[in-house]
Design a protein around this motif. Structure first.
Motif, PDB file in Angstrom:
ATOM      1  N   LEU A  59       0.815  -1.206   0.000  1.00 62.25           N
ATOM      2  CA  LEU A  59       0.000   0.000   0.000  1.00 62.25           C
ATOM      3  C   LEU A  59       0.856   1.267   0.000  1.00 62.25           C
ATOM      4  CD1 LEU A  59      -2.788  -1.032   2.538  1.00 62.25           C
ATOM      5  CD2 LEU A  59      -2.852  -1.106   0.047  1.00 62.25           C
ATOM      6  N   TYR A  60       1.702   1.433   1.049  1.00 60.36           N
ATOM      7  CA  TYR A  60       2.517   2.649   1.150  1.00 60.36           C
ATOM      8  C   TYR A  60       3.642   2.433   2.153  1.00 60.36           C
ATOM      9  CZ  TYR A  60      -0.356   3.313   5.335  1.00 60.36           C
ATOM     10  OH  TYR A  60      -0.988   3.122   6.532  1.00 60.36           O
ATOM     11  N   GLU A  61       4.557   3.430   2.214  1.00 60.09           N
ATOM     12  CA  GLU A  61       5.667   3.397   3.166  1.00 60.09           C
ATOM     13  C   GLU A  61       5.526   4.566   4.123  1.00 60.09           C
ATOM     14  OE1 GLU A  61      10.561   3.278   3.297  1.00 60.09           O
ATOM     15  OE2 GLU A  61       9.543   3.457   1.384  1.00 60.09           O
ATOM     16  N   THR A  62       5.773   4.310   5.410  1.00 56.96           N
ATOM     17  CA  THR A  62       5.709   5.371   6.404  1.00 56.96           C
ATOM     18  C   THR A  62       6.790   5.139   7.454  1.00 56.96           C
ATOM     19  OG1 THR A  62       4.331   6.435   8.071  1.00 56.96           O
ATOM     20  CG2 THR A  62       3.855   4.138   7.647  1.00 56.96           C
TER      21      THR A  62
ATOM     22  N   GLN B 166       6.620  -1.312  -5.994  1.00 58.00           N
ATOM     23  CA  GLN B 166       5.756  -0.271  -6.542  1.00 58.00           C
ATOM     24  C   GLN B 166       4.387  -0.327  -5.873  1.00 58.00           C
ATOM     25  OE1 GLN B 166       5.905  -1.633 -10.576  1.00 58.00           O
ATOM     26  NE2 GLN B 166       7.948  -0.810 -10.946  1.00 58.00           N
ATOM     27  N   ASP B 167       3.692   0.830  -5.852  1.00 56.80           N
ATOM     28  CA  ASP B 167       2.356   0.901  -5.251  1.00 56.80           C
ATOM     29  C   ASP B 167       1.432  -0.117  -5.898  1.00 56.80           C
ATOM     30  OD1 ASP B 167       3.187   2.918  -3.617  1.00 56.80           O
ATOM     31  OD2 ASP B 167       2.286   4.532  -4.783  1.00 56.80           O
TER      32      ASP B 167
END
Length: 187
Positions: A75-78, A108-109
């Motif tokens: 999904l994403y990086e945080t 990739q997303d």
């Protein structure tokens, strides 16, 4: 969990040893002229990343661990953590970005990756072997130049520098092998 003899350890095996989970990185079987044979095993801790060299005699018993593999969507990086979602249960799990190492830019997303679990703990991530990337910067195509082992540097849309054949130009899609981080073919 199944127990295996020390001489059955192979590269890639996950072992439970000294209260930790270890991946066998290098294995060499030694048969000295005097004494019994043993396996010299270099292991990497899956939780801390530390390394350990250990000798296992053939009669030593070691716990071999099977990791459960699930395909999950990125999904994403945080804050240095990668967030993946199980596409069946929609549960989300955070994994340390360092687990991917130098392959991190190729994630990739929306990409589906294989996450390895021990009980409920996520210990590893593997991304697809071939990923499509766009060349954003490279030297121009030179007519008449042969493709015989002459490669030129290129920068991909994810910031990674790789070597590509001379016929590849800017804004072209290519397939990169993520195991060795090399050009594979045109997309």
């Amino acid at each position: 969990m199944p127990k295996i003899n020390g001489n059955e350890i192979k590269i890639g095996n996950i072992l439970e040893h000294d209260g930790g989970l270890w991946a066998a990185v290098k294995v060499s079987h030694v048969k000295p002229g005097k004494g019994g044979a043993f396996a010299q095993v270099e292991m990497k801790n899956l939780r801390t990343g530390s390394k350990l060299n250990e000798r296992f005699r053939s009669e030593d018993k070691v716990e071999k661990v099977r990791l459960e593999q699930k395909d999950q969507q990125f999904l994403y990086e945080t804050d240095g953590r990668l967030v993946f979602m199980d596409t069946e249960t929609f549960e989300q799990v955070e994994i340390d970005a360092e687990l991917l190492g130098e392959r991190r830019p190729f994630l990739q997303d929306g990409m589906t990756a294989t996450v390895e679990y021990y009980d409920e703990e996520a210990l590893g991530v593997s991304i697809p072997q071939k990923v499509v990337c766009k060349v954003v910067e490279t030297e121009p195509v030179v007519k008449g130049q042969t493709a015989a082992n002459s490669y030129k540097p290129a920068i991909l849309d994810n910031g990674v520098r790789i070597m590509v054949p001379p016929f590849i130009g800017t804004d072209e899609d290519i397939i990169v092998n993520t195991d060795v981080i090399e050009y594979s073919e045109r997309a």
